[in-house]
Design a protein around this motif. Structure first.
Motif, PDB file in Angstrom:
ATOM      1  N   ALA A  20      -0.037   3.891  -2.874  1.00  0.00           N
ATOM      2  CA  ALA A  20      -0.765   5.129  -2.596  1.00  0.00           C
ATOM      3  C   ALA A  20      -0.089   6.352  -3.219  1.00  0.00           C
ATOM      4  CB  ALA A  20      -0.921   5.300  -1.095  1.00  0.00           C
ATOM      5  N   PHE A  33       0.811  -1.213   0.000  1.00  0.00           N
ATOM      6  CA  PHE A  33       0.000   0.000   0.000  1.00  0.00           C
ATOM      7  C   PHE A  33       0.846   1.266   0.000  1.00  0.00           C
ATOM      8  CE2 PHE A  33      -2.278   3.315   2.339  1.00  0.00           C
ATOM      9  CZ  PHE A  33      -3.317   3.509   1.447  1.00  0.00           C
ATOM     10  N   THR A  34       1.936   1.270   0.792  1.00  0.00           N
ATOM     11  CA  THR A  34       2.732   2.495   0.875  1.00  0.00           C
ATOM     12  C   THR A  34       3.409   2.814  -0.440  1.00  0.00           C
ATOM     13  OG1 THR A  34       4.497   1.158   1.744  1.00  0.00           O
ATOM     14  CG2 THR A  34       3.246   2.468   3.315  1.00  0.00           C
TER      15      THR A  34
END
Lengths: 80, 121, 254, 90, 484, 113
Positions: free
Chosen positions: E451, E447-448
């Motif tokens: 995003a 996710f990091t």
């Protein structure tokens, strides 16, 4: 008289630079380069910049040359 | 641009000459360390140029002392700038030399042509 | 062919430079713009405003202090770059190739260095760093000399000995002293409600203000000196270290 | 007296030139180190003369002191490394 | 007011060896917050000035935040924040563990230096910050320690160092002609100087040097190597922000220091602007062509940077309000789009180790978000209507028409066409060929990493649709600079 | 009167220094090999420098400057000697053969090395 010495110094400066560029032994190049920075320092006292002369003495003759010498010894001495 | 003026501004001319010599070395010489020497020569030439700008005929060092009039002193600003400049030069040299070390470790040579030739894995 | 092209380009650049030089204000002239515009104020009031007899010191620390902070950041980033490329020595047990060769440096060199080392360090710290306001010299020069002295010590006594004397634990915090000194002095200024890196604090008057300013400048000088010196030392150690000769951690130190 | 100093300094510079020639020529690296060492000593002396000719040598003398100290560093570094290089080869 | 502190805040991060990431994130976040809080102030008063050390400009150093500086600062903080978040997971895979603290330190330093560079109004300070971000970017290129990376870094270092020295030389000329180092002061003193030839040579040197930094056509050779071989967040940083610093340098010199309607130098100025414009046009075409023939995704994106920088400089040197606004807008569009593209390329490398374009067949099925982000950013780079790139290119075209430079119209259109070719080739491979790997469902990156990529790509769309947010102030800025 | 004497001494010492420098240079240029060249470098140069410093000390008179000059002379003595030693040693260790007449075996080199 002052200008004569100045001229001589500049001449010397260019000569050392030329020698440093021409020589093929890199270690010698590093050493000649230390002489070059020494000449620069005299020129700076001629230009009334004692601070700079001091810095050039400490940095040019001390630190930079030693860094060059270290690198040359860890890599190669011949330019080819 | 006559000769006597050039002679009067000899420091400028010499620093331009050194600049060109350094540039020549950087561009033409194949050896990386030689290139760095050329870079250093260029750097010092620029420094010489800047400090020469601040010179005054019969000037005194910009240190306040008895018997030295402020109008006689040379310009301190170029000197202050070049102090910073020398530090920058040393930093660049140090980074470049460590890159040289790594390159030699990886390629086994410091010759630019060979490095380019061996570049593709 | 390539050389000819390079030479041609150089000639063009050189002609351009010479053209500009020919049109420049003559060297040594007193009426050039750079001597009439900003400078007189520095030279006349430099001592009382800048806080140092040596006006260059006043300029670099006071009038253009922000530049000097940039300078300090430059050598710090150079250090980061070097150690990011070459890695630090591990636990102070690295060797350089002269150490690994097993030949010690001669007794004469060692004796001289043992004698000269404290003198140089004393000279660097006491004289260069603290004395920069009245005579040439200042933090950075002191730092460079300090660095050089440690280099010569290392050459004489070997890298293991040096890294034992100056372990990584000590050096890492010291490396950032320069920037931290600047920031701290800047923040003191901000706390007093004046601009960043201003030394004359409001609410402090007279001789006291001078003293405070000189104190702050001295702190910065010493910060630059120690920070710069240690940065040089670390760079040199990182470059001296050789992986080939890495000592095993379980081997006792020589 | 100043002119005398400058004249002597110029003479010493000429000497240094010749030493530099030897440095450029010198067959072994140690020759070069020696020559450059001499050049450095001579420049140091020139430096001293220049200080005195400028007047107010007190502010400048530190520079010469630093040179006297640091000349040593480079020479020791070079000689130390040359020594080991040979032994590493053997 | 607090900007001096804000610009330095990240330096604190270097202490912490452990927990480097949160610490630097904190530093960047605080800085970003401070920068963004300045937007209102600058909008209200046009310029925020701050005298460091409390000395007035010709004597001390002044920090001066005008529209351009603010634009760059916001961009740096915004994109920088995203890249930092992205690098948390990514960087572990590409560099050695003990180097990670130094990676973050260098990241913070480069971040600081770019901020300082964009807001200072003192020429020498400009140089110092330039050196900081140059040195750090050499190191960041080489940080992975791979053969090619070292080689690219050394090439970059040599060219960068020469250009820095040229800048210093030019500063010296300018200083000897005017006796000042403050940009505005120089600008006002140049109007009455007796040393115009010196100033014009200085101008030439400046432009040549910054052309190297911004990788303009004849001197772009360092860029493809350096940008494609660095770790992906670093490539994104270099491509999105660092070469913009070269553009900013050209911009500052041309407009802040020398000024357009400057009587004594106007012929030199105009011819130099013309040369830059033609070099930019050549960069557009050649960059695109080189990008088309590449097979490596990252090298392709790097060459695309060359052509996009060409757009920006072309817009700026058109000397028309519209063109300038377009050029400035393209800075925003390119920063976001290019950062996004490099991040996507980084995700491919991270997940699958893929660099070749041909190998990306069908990856749109398994990594829809990533590939979608790529498509959006590519749209912006090409300049398809609802994206930011479109607005930028539209304005540049408009500027060309305004000035009657029809040759440049053709160049811009051709450039767009060519970039469409190289971008859509990749998109085509990703979405429309190959059946996807069998048995693999959704296989996205962490996710990091996802995003920031997604945010950047949506950002290009956002600034395309809501272009009115930025355009009026850019137009104003352009009008002020061109004195029209 | 004493002014003149002092000046005369200054000139004398400076010229002595110059003489030694010239001697050192000639030695450097003429000596056949490295070990011989060490002599001019270490001896003549140090002596020349010291005598010049002496002259300058006279010029400066009794002051702080003289002290600094003496410190410089001291360091010069120290560093020149040490440098000469270090170079000689390194040269010997790295196998530089001393100059010798053709056919004459030089002393320090062992055949079997």
């Amino acid at each position: 008289m002052n200008w004569a010495l100045n001229l001589l110094l500049l001449l010397f400066l260019v000569t050392t630079a030329a020698v440093a560029i021409r020589l093929r032994d890199l270690l010698a190049v590093a050493i000649v380069f230390s002489a070059y920075s020494l000449m620069m320092a005299i020129l700076w006292t001629q230009l009334r910049a004692p601070d700079l002369a001091l810095t050039e003495a400490a940095v040019g003759a001390g630190v930079t040359t030693v860094l060059f010498v270290l690198t040359i010894f860890k890599t190669t001495r011949r330019e080819d | 641009m006559n000769f006597s003026r050039m002679f009067h501004n000899l420091n400028y001319v010499v620093s331009a000459l050194l600049f060109l010599m350094g540039l020549y070395t950087v561009v033409v010489k194949p050896n990386l360390i030689k290139k760095l020497i050329g870079l250093n020569i260029m750097e010092t030439s620029v420094f010489l140029f800047i400090v020469s700008i601040g010179m005054v005929e019969g000037g005194e060092a910009p240190i306040v002392a008895e018997g030295v009039k402020s109008s006689q002193m040379v310009n301190p600003i170029p000197q202050a700038l070049i102090l910073t400049g020398i530090v920058v030069a040393v930093s660049t040299t140090a980074v470049a030399l460590s890159l040289c070390l790594k390159i030699h470790e990886r390629y086994g040579t410091l010759n630019a042509a060979e490095i380019l030739g061996r570049g593709e894995p | 062919m390539r050389k000819a092209a390079v030479l041609g380009a150089l000639l063009i650049i050189g002609a351009m430079l010479l053209f500009a030089i020919g049109k420049m204000p003559a060297m040594n002239s007193r009426n050039a713009p750079d001597k009439t515009h900003v400078i007189p104020r520095y030279l006349e009031k430099g001592e009382e405003e800048g806080g140092a007899k040596n006006i260059v010191t006043g300029v670099i620390l006071n009038y253009r202090g922000y530049d000097t902070m940039g300078e300090v950041t430059v050598i710090f980033s150079a250090l980061c770059a070097v150690v990011a490329l070459l890695d630090r020595e591990k636990r102070g047990l690295s060797r350089s190739s002269p150490d690994a060769s097993g030949v010690r440096s001669s007794v004469i060199v060692r004796t001289v260095v043992r004698f000269a080392f404290p003198v140089i360090v004393f000279f660097a710290v006491a004289y260069m760093m603290l004395h920069g306001e009245g005579s040439p010299g200042g933090g950075f020069q002191g730092g460079a000399i300090l660095g050089a002295s440690v280099i010569v010590f290392t050459l004489a006594f070997g890298l293991p000995e040096s890294t034992r004397r100056m372990p990584l634990k000590v050096r890492i915090p010291l490396e950032s002293t320069a920037i931290v000194g600047f920031l701290a002095m800047g923040i003191i200024g901000l706390a007093y409600g004046v601009n960043f890196l201003t030394y004359l604090l409001p609410g402090v008057h007279g001789a006291m203000a001078q003293t405070v300013r000189n104190l702050m400048m001295t702190v910065i000088e010493v910060g630059i000196g120690i920070g710069g010196g240690v940065i040089f030392i670390s760079i040199v150690f990182a470059m001296m270290r050789e992986d080939k000769y890495e000592l095993q951690p379980d081997v006792p130190q020589p | 007296m100043n002119y005398f100093f400058l004249a002597v300094a110029a003479a010493v510079m000429v000497n240094a030139f010749l030493c530099l020639y030897q440095g450029a020529k010198g067959p072994t690296i140690q020759d070069r180190v020696i020559s450059i060492n001499i050049v450095n000593t001579k420049t140091l002396v020139v430096l001293l003369f220049v200080f005195f000719a400028i007047g107010e040598p007190g502010t400048y003398l530190d520079i010469a002191l630093v040179y006297a100290l640091l000349n040593f560093v480079v020479t020791v570094a070079v000689s130390r490394y040359i020594e080991t290089e040979r032994i590493a080869v053997e | 007011m607090p900007l001096a502190f804000a610009a330095l805040c990240p330096i604190w991060g270097m202490w912490r060896r452990k927990a480097c990431f949160p610490w630097s994130l904190l530093g960047v976040a605080i800085t970003s917050f401070l920068v963004w809080s300045l937007i209102g102030k600058v909008n209200a008063s046009k310029v925020v000035a701050y005298n460091v050390s409390g000395w007035r400009p010709p004597w001390g150093i002044q920090i001066r935040i005008d529209y351009m500086g603010l634009l760059m600062a916001c961009l740096i903080t915004g994109v920088g924040l995203m890249l930092l978040i992205y690098s948390w997971r990514y960087i572990v895979s590409e560099i050695k563990e003990e180097r990670i603290p130094y990676y973050y330190t260098l990241y913070l330093l480069i971040f600081t230096a770019m901020l300082g560079f964009s807001i200072t109004s003192d020429l020498f300070n400009f140089f110092v910050f330039m050196e900081i971000f140059s040195i750090t970017s050499y190191a960041l290129v080489a940080i992975s320690g791979e053969r090619m990376a070292l080689r690219a870094a050394f090439k970059y270092l040599l060219m960068g160092a020469i250009s820095s020295l040229t800048v210093l030389f030019a500063i010296a000329f300018l200083y000897s002609a005017t006796g000042s180092l403050n940009m505005l002061d120089i600008s006002s003193r140049l109007k009455s100087t007796a040393y115009l030839p010196v100033a014009s040579v200085a101008l030439i040197l400046f432009i040549a040097a910054f052309a190297v930094k911004s990788a303009l056509f004849p001197v772009h050779v360092w860029l493809p190597d350096a940008h494609s071989i660095a770790p992906s967040p670093v490539s994104a940083l270099l491509s999105a922000l660092v070469i913009k610093m070269g553009v900013l340098g050209i911009f500052r010199i041309l407009f802040t220091v020398y000024g357009h309607s400057f009587s004594g130098l106007s012929s030199t100025w105009n011819s130099i602007a013309g040369v830059v414009a033609w070099a930019a046009a050549l960069s557009i075409i050649l960059g695109s062509v080189m990008a088309i023939i590449q097979r490596d995704l990252k090298i392709m994106i790097a060459y695309s940077s060359v052509s996009q920088i060409g757009y920006i400089l072309l817009g700026i040197t058109l000397i028309s309000t519209r063109g300038m606004a377009g050029g400035l807008y393209n800075i925003v569009a390119h920063a976001m789009g290019k950062a996004c593209l490099f991040l996507v390329a980084g995700i491919f490398i991270y997940k699958h180790g893929l660099r070749r374009i041909e190998n990306l067949r069908g990856i749109g099925r398994t990594m829809p978000v990533t590939a979608g982000a790529f498509a959006l950013a590519a749209l912006s780079i090409v300049g398809v209507p609802p994206s930011a790139g479109f607005v930028a290119k539209w304005y540049i075209l408009w500027g060309c028409f305004q000035e009657g430079q029809y040759a440049f119209v053709i160049v811009v259109l051709l450039g767009s066409l060519l970039s469409a070719v190289y971008c859509f080739r990749v998109v085509y491979y990703m979405f429309f060929t190959g059946a996807g790997r069998p048995g693999v469902g959704l296989d996205e990156a962490p996710f990091t990493m996802l995003a920031p990529t997604a945010i950047l790509s949506v950002g290009t769309l956002f600034f395309g649709i809501f272009a009115t947010l930025l355009l009026p102030s850019l137009n104003n800025a352009a009008r002020v600079l061109l004195l029209k | 009167m004493s002014e003149y004497v002092r000046d005369a001494f200054i000139v004398l010492f400076s010229l002595t220094g110059l003489f030694f420098f010239v001697g050192g240079t000639v030695g450097l240029l003429r000596c056949p090999d490295l070990y011989a060249r060490l002599h001019p470098s270490t001896k003549c140069d140090t002596l020349g420098a010291c005598s010049v410093i002496l002259a300058l000390c006279l010029q400066a008179g009794a002051s702080f400057v003289t002290l600094k000059l003496l410190a410089i002379a001291f360091f010069l003595l120290l560093s020149c000697a040490t440098c000469g030693h270090a170079i000689g040693r390194s040269a010997f260790r790295s196998g530089v053969v001393p100059w010798h007449k053709p056919g004459v075996k030089p002393w320090p080199i062992e055949e079997d090395e």
